[in-house]
Design a protein around this motif. Structure first.
Motif, PDB file in Angstrom:
ATOM      1  N   ARG A   1       0.846  -1.393   0.222  1.00  0.00           N
ATOM      2  CA  ARG A   1      -0.447  -0.147   0.114  1.00  0.00           C
ATOM      3  C   ARG A   1       0.623   0.576  -0.113  1.00  0.00           C
ATOM      4  NH1 ARG A   1      -4.986  -0.395   4.338  1.00  0.00           N
ATOM      5  NH2 ARG A   1      -4.794   2.013   3.583  1.00  0.00           N
ATOM      6  N   LEU A   2       1.894   1.511   0.876  1.00  0.00           N
ATOM      7  CA  LEU A   2       2.661   2.210   0.643  1.00  0.00           C
ATOM      8  C   LEU A   2       3.099   2.375  -0.757  1.00  0.00           C
ATOM      9  CD1 LEU A   2       4.447   1.878   4.521  1.00  0.00           C
ATOM     10  CD2 LEU A   2       3.016   3.624   3.607  1.00  0.00           C
ATOM     11  N   ALA A   3       3.825   1.754  -0.824  1.00  0.00           N
ATOM     12  CA  ALA A   3       4.268   1.478  -2.591  1.00  0.00           C
ATOM     13  C   ALA A   3       3.496   2.144  -3.627  1.00  0.00           C
ATOM     14  CB  ALA A   3       5.332   0.375  -2.934  1.00  0.00           C
ATOM     15  N   GLY A   4       2.002   2.002  -3.775  1.00  0.00           N
ATOM     16  CA  GLY A   4       0.961   2.235  -4.277  1.00  0.00           C
ATOM     17  C   GLY A   4       0.677   1.356  -5.367  1.00  0.00           C
ATOM     18  N   LEU A   5       1.260   0.206  -4.887  1.00  0.00           N
ATOM     19  CA  LEU A   5       0.944  -0.972  -5.845  1.00  0.00           C
ATOM     20  C   LEU A   5      -0.523  -2.009  -5.940  1.00  0.00           C
ATOM     21  CD1 LEU A   5       4.500  -3.046  -5.291  1.00  0.00           C
ATOM     22  CD2 LEU A   5       3.802  -1.353  -7.115  1.00  0.00           C
ATOM     23  N   VAL A   6      -0.855  -1.147  -4.196  1.00  0.00           N
ATOM     24  CA  VAL A   6      -2.300  -2.633  -4.438  1.00  0.00           C
ATOM     25  C   VAL A   6      -3.004  -0.935  -2.915  1.00  0.00           C
ATOM     26  CG1 VAL A   6      -1.353  -3.565  -1.994  1.00  0.00           C
ATOM     27  CG2 VAL A   6      -3.919  -4.018  -2.570  1.00  0.00           C
ATOM     28  N   GLY A   7      -4.313  -0.473  -3.188  1.00  0.00           N
ATOM     29  CA  GLY A   7      -4.685  -0.038  -2.383  1.00  0.00           C
ATOM     30  C   GLY A   7      -5.372  -0.554  -1.102  1.00  0.00           C
ATOM     31  N   ASP A   8      -6.125  -2.014  -1.418  1.00  0.00           N
ATOM     32  CA  ASP A   8      -6.591  -2.311   0.737  1.00  0.00           C
ATOM     33  C   ASP A   8      -6.144  -4.263   0.060  1.00  0.00           C
ATOM     34  OD1 ASP A   8      -9.080  -4.158   1.413  1.00  0.00           O
ATOM     35  OD2 ASP A   8      -8.469  -2.051   2.418  1.00  0.00           O
ATOM     36  N   ALA A   9      -5.945  -4.651   0.976  1.00  0.00           N
ATOM     37  CA  ALA A   9      -5.945  -6.102   1.286  1.00  0.00           C
ATOM     38  C   ALA A   9      -7.313  -6.925   0.370  1.00  0.00           C
ATOM     39  CB  ALA A   9      -6.008  -6.762   2.491  1.00  0.00           C
ATOM     40  N   ALA A  10      -8.186  -6.379   0.002  1.00  0.00           N
ATOM     41  CA  ALA A  10      -9.178  -7.020  -0.492  1.00  0.00           C
ATOM     42  C   ALA A  10      -9.182  -7.028  -1.863  1.00  0.00           C
ATOM     43  CB  ALA A  10     -10.929  -6.045  -0.421  1.00  0.00           C
ATOM     44  N   ASP A  11      -8.271  -6.164  -2.259  1.00  0.00           N
ATOM     45  CA  ASP A  11      -7.318  -5.846  -3.752  1.00  0.00           C
ATOM     46  C   ASP A  11      -7.144  -7.212  -4.215  1.00  0.00           C
ATOM     47  OD1 ASP A  11      -8.889  -4.095  -3.985  1.00  0.00           O
ATOM     48  OD2 ASP A  11      -8.026  -2.268  -3.554  1.00  0.00           O
ATOM     49  N   SER A  12      -6.378  -7.870  -3.470  1.00  0.00           N
ATOM     50  CA  SER A  12      -5.249  -8.716  -3.677  1.00  0.00           C
ATOM     51  C   SER A  12      -5.446 -10.214  -3.368  1.00  0.00           C
ATOM     52  CB  SER A  12      -4.238  -8.448  -3.055  1.00  0.00           C
ATOM     53  OG  SER A  12      -4.651  -8.174  -1.101  1.00  0.00           O
TER      54      SER A  12
END
Length: 223
Positions: free
Chosen positions: A150-161
């Motif tokens: 999230r800090l790296a801007g790769l994912v917005g939320d755990a639900a997206d992964s």
């Protein structure tokens, strides 16, 4: 009952024993500390997080939802009795309104007159608790990697992964035996497709694959 609910009742039995012993020794600070830790670490940061979907999305009559409600009923009852010696007014309010009763309708009704915490023998499940303690360790590692992503801007939320875990045989075999639905509930993610076995390393790796792209973020931790 759902394994997570049985695990929480095991923890509740341990809390009841610890709080009872503390009060018997007049160590009120230890009782309060145990209650605070249970409320913040086991309930707020863990159990309430993983039961939201069951409580809000499952059908009112579903076994999974009823299982969570049953566990929470026992937890609320035990917590109210446990705080009564140090927060009597709070305990009385919980006791009076928990079941939607009018306290004025039963004059003289009091939580301190209704007995202490009633721990059921079936709540003690040390083998199940050891498994879920391990799952919580893995959960912390997964959350650490998700936070970095999230800090790296790769994912917005755990639900997206999608979470893929690469682990040495004992851990891989253990996670492979856990229902995928339970792992998704624990990690708050879209999918946990599988757990790969790594025979060459003691640490386990957590791989986060984005639900909507091919980007990934990796991290590692050891147990």
């Amino acid at each position: 009952m759902h394994p997570a609910d049985r695990y929480m009742l095991h923890l509740l039995a341990g809390l009841a024993g610890g709080v009872t012993k503390a009060y018997e020794q007049f160590a009120f600070f230890r009782a309060v500390q145990a209650l605070q830790t249970f409320a913040s670490v086991d309930l707020s940061a863990f159990y309430f997080e993983i039961t939201k979907d069951r409580l809000y999305a499952d059908a009112a009559s579903s076994l999974a939802r009823r299982s969570a409600q049953t566990a929470m009923h026992h937890i609320a009852d035990a917590m109210a009795r446990a705080v009564a010696p140090v927060a009597c007014h709070l305990a009385e309010e919980i006791h009076a309104f928990r079941d939607g009763r009018d306290p004025a309708a039963v004059p003289g009704d009091s939580i301190v007159k209704s007995g202490w915490i009633a721990v059921q023998p079936e709540w003690h499940q040390p083998e199940l608790a050891a498994q879920w303690d391990g799952l919580r360790d893995v959960r912390r590692a997964v959350f650490k990697v998700v936070h970095e992503a999230r800090l790296a801007g790769l994912v917005g939320d755990a639900a997206d992964s999608h979470v893929v875990i690469v682990a040495p045989p004992p851990l891989a075999d253990f996670l492979g035996g856990v229902q995928n639905a339970i792992l998704r509930e624990l990690f708050l993610c879209a999918q946990v497709p599988h757990c790969n076995t790594d025979h060459h390393h003691l640490a386990f790796w957590v791989v986060i694959r984005l639900f909507s792209s091919n980007a990934r973020r990796t991290g590692s931790s050891s147990l």
